[in-house]
Design a protein around this motif. Structure first.
Motif, PDB file in Angstrom:
ATOM      1  N   ALA A  11      80.188 -19.071  77.525  1.00 51.06           N
ATOM      2  CA  ALA A  11      78.790 -19.043  77.090  1.00 51.06           C
ATOM      3  C   ALA A  11      78.523 -17.832  76.209  1.00 51.06           C
ATOM      4  CB  ALA A  11      77.865 -19.031  78.303  1.00 51.06           C
ATOM      5  N   ILE A  12      79.094 -16.681  76.589  1.00 50.23           N
ATOM      6  CA  ILE A  12      78.917 -15.470  75.792  1.00 50.23           C
ATOM      7  C   ILE A  12      79.563 -15.637  74.415  1.00 50.23           C
ATOM      8  CG2 ILE A  12      79.539 -13.030  75.613  1.00 50.23           C
ATOM      9  CD1 ILE A  12      79.294 -12.881  78.671  1.00 50.23           C
ATOM     10  N   LEU A  21      80.110 -18.466  72.795  1.00 48.18           N
ATOM     11  CA  LEU A  21      79.306 -19.394  71.994  1.00 48.18           C
ATOM     12  C   LEU A  21      78.053 -18.719  71.462  1.00 48.18           C
ATOM     13  CD1 LEU A  21      79.596 -22.650  74.157  1.00 48.18           C
ATOM     14  CD2 LEU A  21      80.660 -22.194  71.928  1.00 48.18           C
ATOM     15  N   MET A  22      77.457 -17.856  72.279  1.00 49.01           N
ATOM     16  CA  MET A  22      76.259 -17.144  71.833  1.00 49.01           C
ATOM     17  C   MET A  22      76.591 -16.214  70.665  1.00 49.01           C
ATOM     18  SD  MET A  22      73.591 -14.827  74.037  1.00 49.01           S
ATOM     19  CE  MET A  22      74.834 -13.575  74.391  1.00 49.01           C
ATOM     20  N   ILE A  23      77.721 -15.536  70.763  1.00 49.02           N
ATOM     21  CA  ILE A  23      78.141 -14.633  69.684  1.00 49.02           C
ATOM     22  C   ILE A  23      78.393 -15.411  68.400  1.00 49.02           C
ATOM     23  CG2 ILE A  23      79.986 -13.095  68.924  1.00 49.02           C
ATOM     24  CD1 ILE A  23      80.262 -12.205  71.857  1.00 49.02           C
ATOM     25  N   ALA A  67      77.044 -18.275  67.579  1.00 49.02           N
ATOM     26  CA  ALA A  67      75.753 -18.739  67.063  1.00 49.02           C
ATOM     27  C   ALA A  67      75.030 -17.624  66.322  1.00 49.02           C
ATOM     28  CB  ALA A  67      74.893 -19.255  68.210  1.00 49.02           C
ATOM     29  N   LEU A  68      75.100 -16.406  66.874  1.00 43.91           N
ATOM     30  CA  LEU A  68      74.452 -15.267  66.214  1.00 43.91           C
ATOM     31  C   LEU A  68      75.113 -14.963  64.876  1.00 43.91           C
ATOM     32  CD1 LEU A  68      73.890 -12.888  69.271  1.00 43.91           C
ATOM     33  CD2 LEU A  68      72.135 -14.097  67.964  1.00 43.91           C
TER      34      LEU A  68
END
Length: 239
Positions: free
Chosen positions: A5-6, A8-10, A12-13
């Motif tokens: 999840a981390i 994927l968040m990175i 996306a950012l």
């Protein structure tokens, strides 16, 4: 799962950070292209007047299957001339601005089509332009602060504008959607930019915001009488 999840968040950012500059660069490119097209349209209008002795009427035919679609109206010497769309087929210029899509049905919106208004004294094929032809419409252009961009004694003979990325008439230009704001009477700079008496008022100048979030992103140019006369005299069309 937490690590995924981390990650994927990175990602996306990072993608978001890349897309914003790309979007800004694309809009800058589109605006530069629209600016060039507007200048070419102004030159095409001047060339039309040099050849024919008058400026073309707006195009108002809405059916893409009509033979008159994209051509100037046969006459537009009404009082005042209504705003319409640029007769792109008559002038041989692009049908839409960089944000527009050509229409294929009568019900399609005119998204991205060039807006066009002309002074009736300069668009009458039955009374060609002479060196003594004077403006009748008192077309006036202001900036976002309400300051005049045109001279009170030398108002434009034609106005052309793009509605920009948000595909909507903004500021003072919005009032001309549908019926024109019409009585020739000039613009009272001390009275603000309202149009209670129907002054033919338009807006140009700098944009505000960007893309679909812009509060004013129209791109407008005009043709002045001195510029038109200079070219027509140089071409031998006027004495």
């Amino acid at each position: 799962m937490l690590e995924l999840a981390i990650a994927l968040m990175i990602v996306a950012l990072l993608l978001g950070g890349m897309l914003n500059p790309l979007g800004a660069a694309l809009e800058t490119k589109q605006r530069a292209r629209a600016e060039l097209q507007l200048e070419r349209i102004r030159e095409a209008l001047t060339g039309f007047a040099m050849i024919n002795g008058y400026l073309p009427c707006p195009a108002t035919t809405t059916d893409p299957d009509s033979g008159r679609y994209g051509l100037e109206n046969a006459a537009c010497d009404s009082d005042p001339v209504a705003e319409g769309y640029l007769p792109w087929r008559t002038l041989g210029v692009p049908e839409t601005d960089p944000w527009g899509l050509p229409r294929s049905a009568d019900s399609d919106p005119f998204n991205g089509y060039w807006r066009y208004r002309v002074d009736r004294n300069f668009s009458n094929s039955g009374a060609l332009i002479t060196i003594k032809t004077a403006q009748a419409e008192n077309l006036t252009i202001v900036d976002a602060r309400g300051m005049l961009l045109t001279a009170p004694t030398e108002t434009p003979v034609a106005i052309i504008y793009s509605t920009g990325a948000n595909l909507a008439q903004d500021g003072e230009n919005a009032r001309f959607e549908g019926a024109p704001c019409g009585n020739p009477g000039g613009y009272d700079a001390g009275g603000g930019t309202s149009c209670p008496d129907g002054e033919p008022l338009y807006q140009g100048g700098d944009v505000s915001g960007a893309g679909s979030a812009a509060t004013f992103d129209d791109m407008l140019v005009w043709l002045s009488r001195p510029r038109l006369f200079n070219r027509m005299v140089s071409a031998g069309r006027l004495p």
